[in-house]
Structures are given as C-alpha cells and as structure tokens.
Write a protein that holds these residues in place. Structure first.
Motif, PDB file in Angstrom:
ATOM      1  N   VAL A  70     -26.959  73.705  21.267  1.00 29.17           N
ATOM      2  CA  VAL A  70     -26.910  72.241  21.174  1.00 29.17           C
ATOM      3  C   VAL A  70     -27.448  71.767  19.828  1.00 29.17           C
ATOM      4  CG1 VAL A  70     -27.941  70.118  22.094  1.00 29.17           C
ATOM      5  CG2 VAL A  70     -26.947  71.809  23.652  1.00 29.17           C
ATOM      6  N   ASP A  71     -28.505  72.397  19.346  1.00 33.47           N
ATOM      7  CA  ASP A  71     -29.079  72.022  18.054  1.00 33.47           C
ATOM      8  C   ASP A  71     -28.035  72.129  16.948  1.00 33.47           C
ATOM      9  OD1 ASP A  71     -31.394  71.405  16.271  1.00 33.47           O
ATOM     10  OD2 ASP A  71     -30.968  73.423  15.514  1.00 33.47           O
ATOM     11  N   GLN A  72     -27.292  73.206  16.942  1.00 40.25           N
ATOM     12  CA  GLN A  72     -26.249  73.390  15.920  1.00 40.25           C
ATOM     13  C   GLN A  72     -25.145  72.347  16.063  1.00 40.25           C
ATOM     14  OE1 GLN A  72     -24.937  77.466  16.266  1.00 40.25           O
ATOM     15  NE2 GLN A  72     -26.914  78.312  15.620  1.00 40.25           N
ATOM     16  N   GLU A  73     -24.733  72.087  17.296  1.00 42.89           N
ATOM     17  CA  GLU A  73     -23.663  71.115  17.528  1.00 42.89           C
ATOM     18  C   GLU A  73     -24.101  69.703  17.143  1.00 42.89           C
ATOM     19  OE1 GLU A  73     -22.461  71.462  21.590  1.00 42.89           O
ATOM     20  OE2 GLU A  73     -21.431  73.381  21.282  1.00 42.89           O
ATOM     21  N   PHE A  74     -25.283  69.303  17.591  1.00 41.83           N
ATOM     22  CA  PHE A  74     -25.737  67.940  17.339  1.00 41.83           C
ATOM     23  C   PHE A  74     -26.058  67.705  15.866  1.00 41.83           C
ATOM     24  CE2 PHE A  74     -27.236  66.495  21.845  1.00 41.83           C
ATOM     25  CZ  PHE A  74     -25.919  66.494  22.247  1.00 41.83           C
ATOM     26  N   ARG A  75     -26.550  68.712  15.168  1.00 41.34           N
ATOM     27  CA  ARG A  75     -26.827  68.571  13.734  1.00 41.34           C
ATOM     28  C   ARG A  75     -25.528  68.364  12.948  1.00 41.34           C
ATOM     29  NH1 ARG A  75     -31.430  70.121  11.133  1.00 41.34           N
ATOM     30  NH2 ARG A  75     -30.200  71.171   9.524  1.00 41.34           N
ATOM     31  N   SER A  76     -24.423  68.892  13.480  1.00 44.90           N
ATOM     32  CA  SER A  76     -23.133  68.694  12.809  1.00 44.90           C
ATOM     33  C   SER A  76     -22.524  67.333  13.145  1.00 44.90           C
ATOM     34  CB  SER A  76     -22.160  69.810  13.196  1.00 44.90           C
ATOM     35  OG  SER A  76     -21.762  69.698  14.552  1.00 44.90           O
ATOM     36  N   MET A  77     -22.935  66.738  14.265  1.00 50.04           N
ATOM     37  CA  MET A  77     -22.385  65.447  14.693  1.00 50.04           C
ATOM     38  C   MET A  77     -23.166  64.263  14.118  1.00 50.04           C
ATOM     39  SD  MET A  77     -21.758  66.418  18.702  1.00 50.04           S
ATOM     40  CE  MET A  77     -21.113  64.834  19.196  1.00 50.04           C
ATOM     41  N   LEU A  78     -24.440  64.492  13.864  1.00 49.41           N
ATOM     42  CA  LEU A  78     -25.327  63.412  13.432  1.00 49.41           C
ATOM     43  C   LEU A  78     -25.663  63.626  11.958  1.00 49.41           C
ATOM     44  CD1 LEU A  78     -26.782  60.978  14.734  1.00 49.41           C
ATOM     45  CD2 LEU A  78     -28.705  62.500  15.229  1.00 49.41           C
ATOM     46  N   ASN A  79     -25.498  62.598  11.153  1.00 45.72           N
ATOM     47  CA  ASN A  79     -25.828  62.723   9.738  1.00 45.72           C
ATOM     48  C   ASN A  79     -26.445  61.415   9.241  1.00 45.72           C
ATOM     49  OD1 ASN A  79     -23.677  60.886   9.213  1.00 45.72           O
ATOM     50  ND2 ASN A  79     -22.211  62.594   9.128  1.00 45.72           N
ATOM     51  N   ALA A  80     -26.838  61.412   7.967  1.00 45.60           N
ATOM     52  CA  ALA A  80     -27.531  60.253   7.403  1.00 45.60           C
ATOM     53  C   ALA A  80     -26.675  58.990   7.478  1.00 45.60           C
ATOM     54  CB  ALA A  80     -27.927  60.545   5.957  1.00 45.60           C
ATOM     55  N   GLU A  81     -25.386  59.122   7.229  1.00 45.53           N
ATOM     56  CA  GLU A  81     -24.499  57.957   7.253  1.00 45.53           C
ATOM     57  C   GLU A  81     -24.453  57.324   8.643  1.00 45.53           C
ATOM     58  OE1 GLU A  81     -19.816  56.797   6.326  1.00 45.53           O
ATOM     59  OE2 GLU A  81     -20.480  58.887   6.221  1.00 45.53           O
ATOM     60  N   LYS A  82     -24.340  58.157   9.668  1.00 46.24           N
ATOM     61  CA  LYS A  82     -24.273  57.625  11.032  1.00 46.24           C
ATOM     62  C   LYS A  82     -25.622  57.065  11.481  1.00 46.24           C
ATOM     63  CE  LYS A  82     -20.419  60.610  12.310  1.00 46.24           C
ATOM     64  NZ  LYS A  82     -20.003  61.858  12.987  1.00 46.24           N
TER      65      LYS A  82
END
Length: 263
Positions: A196-208
């Motif tokens: 989940v950590d890997q998946e969520f880190r790819s979905m959430l970024n500074a822009e969002k």
C-alpha cells in the motif's frame, strides 16, 4: 476523477443534534433537499477540526477510499434564532458563515470489528492513511467507520493533523512516527502495508496535496503568530503533508512493528 472542488449548500433546517464528544455535530437539511451531518466552525476545536476533516476526507477519496461527499455548508445569520436549546443556539450563532458537512448515509450502521472482518488490503490502506494523517480516532472505542450498502465508509477525520493545535515544532512533527497506530482498530488485518505504501506514494504527490490544501477557505485560517499571512499558514499544511509523504518509511515501520507486537 477528483477535480478538487466542493459544492456549497445553504443550510435550511436543523434536524437533530448528534451529541458525540465535544463537537456536537448535527443532522441538517440543505437547499438541495439532502440531509447532511453538519460540522460547526463554532464548536470546541473551531475551524481546525474542519480543516482536518476537509484534508483527511479529500485525501482519502483521492486514494480510492469511500468517504461521504463533503460540502461547504453556509449558515445564515438568521438561522437558529427560534432554536429553544440555548447551547445549540450559541453554537449556531458562533458558526455563522462557512461550515463543513458530510452527506448523511441513511441506514448506515457503525462498523463493529467483532462482527465484520476487513480485507487485508483495505485494512492496510486505512491504517496507512491514518498514520499519514496522524488520525488518533479510529480505535475499537470509536471506529469512525460505517457499513453502508455492504461497503466500508470512512467518516470523521476531525482529529487528524493534531500538530496544528500547537504549531510549535510542526516541521519536526512531520517526520515523527505515529505511535498511536498500536490502538488502530484495523491493525490486526493490515498485512499489506508495504504494498500500500508503494501504491499510495505513486498516487499522492505535491501537486495533488496542494490542490486539496487549496480548498481551505481563508476564513478558516485563524490568526497564528508564527505565520506572516494566511498564505504562509496554508503553505505550512502543504509542507507538512509533503514532508510526511516523503518520509512515509518512518510511520510505515512503526505500524509494522506495532502489528508484530499485537499478533
């Protein structure tokens, strides 16, 4: 796709209080004829609880978790003058202007971990989210989850981001482990935290993150002596979340350790 916009409704009818904790939310009807759980800016925790609710709810939604629709709820100055309960009338007077509300899930039941088990992936997603948000309020005593149409819905993120009740050392707090994860109601099932950590880190970024933080109304950003402006205040929320995301390994390891001790 989340376009990071919230509807605004006008509250037309106060239906009934929900006397839970100190915030005393209420079921209310709005001018779109829907019922909402209304969170008041004039309640004990003030606008900070609404900011935490807004950020927490919209980040959860972005990550694919089920959260009732959040709306800005406008409370007119004349609203509540006929309310006979003095405590409620005082709360309404203190909350004139923009508040926050969640769509009321009629017929939903409170999640009970002794009755319902949760899929390992979903449990891991929710545990990760609450570690990221430092949400202390998802315990067996108060799960803040509902079962509605056989699906698990997350409610009440107002206790998240507790660092903002005292802005001292807030940058340091962004990189701290979340030790209260040991009490998380879903921790026993959260066996996929690393995935989940890997998946969520790819979905959430500074822009969002900045788009979600940008939703905070200026009037909710109260005067804080350490910030030169409301924009600087808002920027601090974004910086905290970006830093926390970049150091997710710290709260991930703490959650994994807490689970090992638990099971």
């Amino acid at each position: 796709m989340n376009d990071f916009q919230l509807r605004t409704v006008n509250v037309t009818r106060y239906v009934t209080p929900l006397r839970e904790g100190g915030s005393m939310p209420a079921i209310a009807e709005a001018d779109d004829n829907f019922l909402y759980v209304l969170k008041f800016r004039g309640a004990g925790q003030g606008p900070r609880a609404l900011i935490a609710e807004l950020i927490g709810g919209e980040i959860a939604r972005l990550l694919g978790l089920k959260v009732p629709e959040l709306v800005f709820a406008n409370l007119d100055e004349a609203f509540g003058r006929t309310e006979p309960d003095e405590e409620i009338q005082d709360l309404l007077k203190a909350s004139v202007g923009l508040n926050l509300a969640l769509h009321y899930l009629s017929g939903a039941i409170t999640f009970d971990p002794t009755v319902t088990t949760v899929d390992a992936k979903l449990a891991s997603q929710i545990v990760w989210l609450d570690c990221f948000l430092t949400n202390m309020d998802r315990t067996c005593r108060n799960t803040n989850m509902l079962l509605w149409h056989k699906e698990l819905w997350l409610i009440d993120h107002g206790a998240s981001l507790y660092f903002h009740h005292s802005w001292q050392n807030w940058e340091e707090q962004a990189t701290r482990a979340f030790f209260l994860v040991k009490d998380h109601v879903l921790l026993p099932w959260a066996s996929q935290l690393e995935v989940v950590d890997q998946e969520f880190r790819s979905m959430l970024n500074a822009e969002k993150i900045r788009a979600i933080v940008g939703l905070i109304p200026n009037e909710w950003l109260e005067e804080e002596s350490i910030f030169a402006s409301k924009q600087a205040h808002r920027e601090a929320y974004a910086h905290f979340l970006e830093t926390r995301l970049n150091h997710s390994d710290i709260f991930l390891k703490e959650a994994q350790h807490a689970r090992e001790v638990l099971i």
